[in-house]
Design a protein around this motif. Structure first.
Motif, mmCIF file in Angstrom:
data_model
loop_
_atom_site.group_PDB
_atom_site.id
_atom_site.type_symbol
_atom_site.label_atom_id
_atom_site.label_comp_id
_atom_site.label_asym_id
_atom_site.label_seq_id
_atom_site.Cartn_x
_atom_site.Cartn_y
_atom_site.Cartn_z
ATOM 1 N N ARG A 39 2.519 6.310 -7.023
ATOM 2 C CA ARG A 39 1.489 7.158 -7.630
ATOM 3 C C ARG A 39 1.943 8.609 -7.661
ATOM 4 O O ARG A 39 1.803 9.302 -8.689
ATOM 5 N N GLU A 40 2.494 9.089 -6.548
ATOM 6 C CA GLU A 40 2.972 10.471 -6.504
ATOM 7 C C GLU A 40 4.149 10.674 -7.448
ATOM 8 O O GLU A 40 4.194 11.652 -8.212
ATOM 9 N N ARG A 52 2.653 1.684 -3.267
ATOM 10 C CA ARG A 52 1.720 2.146 -4.310
ATOM 11 C C ARG A 52 1.487 3.649 -4.182
ATOM 12 O O ARG A 52 1.483 4.377 -5.189
ATOM 13 N N ASP A 53 1.288 4.131 -2.960
ATOM 14 C CA ASP A 53 1.069 5.569 -2.768
ATOM 15 C C ASP A 53 2.287 6.371 -3.228
ATOM 16 O O ASP A 53 2.157 7.425 -3.855
ATOM 17 N N TYR A 54 3.457 5.866 -2.902
ATOM 18 C CA TYR A 54 4.682 6.560 -3.304
ATOM 19 C C TYR A 54 4.828 6.573 -4.821
ATOM 20 O O TYR A 54 5.130 7.611 -5.423
ATOM 21 N N ASN A 102 -2.919 4.227 -13.604
ATOM 22 C CA ASN A 102 -3.879 3.685 -12.649
ATOM 23 C C ASN A 102 -4.497 2.367 -13.089
ATOM 24 O O ASN A 102 -4.881 1.554 -12.242
ATOM 25 N N ARG A 114 0.830 -1.212 0.000
ATOM 26 C CA ARG A 114 0.000 0.000 0.000
ATOM 27 C C ARG A 114 0.861 1.257 0.000
ATOM 28 O O ARG A 114 0.634 2.182 -0.789
ATOM 29 N N ASP A 115 1.864 1.317 0.880
ATOM 30 C CA ASP A 115 2.701 2.510 0.944
ATOM 31 C C ASP A 115 3.554 2.671 -0.310
ATOM 32 O O ASP A 115 3.785 3.792 -0.769
#
Length: 339
Positions: A39-40, A35-37, A60, A32-33
């Motif tokens: 994405r940014e 993926r968030d990184y 996405n 999850r973390d």
């Protein structure tokens, strides 16, 4: 737009702020973390120059469904009890610079670390300096070689944050230091010290992070600055031409990236009978996933599987005294005269 951030508190002693920036890292090695990184990071148009609506669908709909799991597995290989190596080492560099500058610069100087992606953010770093009454800020991105994908992106984010401030500090920005004598000397000493401990190599490979060839074709000076760094380091080590080479790593996708490629070079050397190889990554001031896992492990296997016998990765400069001295000298030359 609503502007915020009052003028500095006149009751607080003014200081000069040093905003030390690096690329960034996930908060943890969880999928999850990561993926968030990603994405940014991959949403930055400086990083991926592609039509935004179409790239949003690709990012996405495909990439963030596949890549985070693979990247998280790689991060777990290098993660420490203190967290991401990049963040841990960058904090050590910032702390060492704070101590070094306090001894060599007149006036109050405050060093703050910020990451372009992830935490601590550039917005948080600038706010820390504002609260410290930093009326002048010098920005030092830890990218020796300039690229729009890294250095310019950092400037973009700083500009975005400061557009929301009512009061603005004086601002200076160091956009490269690829040929700085202190930086080259620190790299040369790290190679010499490593060789003194582990023995001489048959060939030294200088591996830099790659960018798409099209970016260089459109004017990004990154490749040229990498070549200058490589040439000056080889000269400082007095290496003959047949004892070293430079290459580019970390390519993704099908489009051509800067060449020669690191993995292909190591495979070729192994097949040609080169026995002992040392690899250094001059574009990475702090060890991270790309050095520890990609160079330290993945590319080691490429070389050994192709016929090589011995492979060593030379650690990044990190918080070594020679690196801190080089960065201190660089900062001093860019500071205001009455800092």
């Amino acid at each position: 737009m609503k502007f915020h951030g009052p003028a500095p508190d006149n009751q607080t002693t003014p200081c000069t702020g040093i905003l030390l920036t690096n690329l960034g890292t996930p908060d943890s090695a969880s999928v999850r973390d990561v993926r968030d990184y990603l994405r940014e990071f991959l949403s930055d148009p400086r990083v991926v120059e592609f039509p935004r609506p179409l790239w949003w669908l690709v990012l996405n709909g495909i990439i963030l469904r596949i890549r985070p799991k693979r990247s998280a597995a790689a991060y777990r290989k290098v993660w420490t009890d203190q967290g991401s190596p990049l963040l841990v080492i960058s904090r050590e560099i910032a702390a060492a610079l704070q101590q070094s500058l306090a001894q060599r610069v007149d006036g109050s100087v405050k060093v703050v670390l910020a990451m372009r992606y992830g935490s601590p953010s550039i917005a948080a770093g600038l706010e820390t300096l504002r609260q410290a009454n930093a009326q002048r800020i010098l920005v030092l991105p830890l990218y020796p070689q300039y690229s729009a994908t890294t250095t310019a992106s950092t400037f973009d984010e700083i500009s975005r944050v400061l557009r929301q401030w009512r009061w603005l500090p004086e601002l200076r920005f160091i956009n490269h230091y690829h040929a700085e004598p202190g930086y080259i000397d620190a790299l040369a000493k790290s190679v010499q010290q490593f060789s003194a401990t582990h023995g001489e190599c048959d060939r030294l490979l200088l591996s830099f992070h790659g960018i798409p060839q099209s970016y260089a074709d459109q004017g990004d000076p990154y490749a040229d600055q990498c070549r200058i760094t490589a040439d000056r380091l080889a000269a400082a080590l007095d290496l003959p031409q047949d004892r070293w080479a430079f290459s580019f790593q970390s390519r993704v996708g099908r489009q051509p990236w800067l060449q020669p490629y690191t993995d292909k070079t190591l495979q070729q050397w192994g097949a040609e009978g080169v026995r002992r190889v040392h690899v250094i990554c001059p574009g990475f001031p702090a060890d991270c996933l790309e050095t520890l896992e990609e160079i330290g492990e993945e590319n080691r296997e490429y070389f050994l599987s192709a016929g090589g016998s011995e492979y060593h990765y030379i650690p990044s400069l990190n918080s070594t005294p020679t690196h801190i001295e080089a960065l201190t000298d660089l900062i001093q030359r860019h500071l205001w005269r009455d800092a």
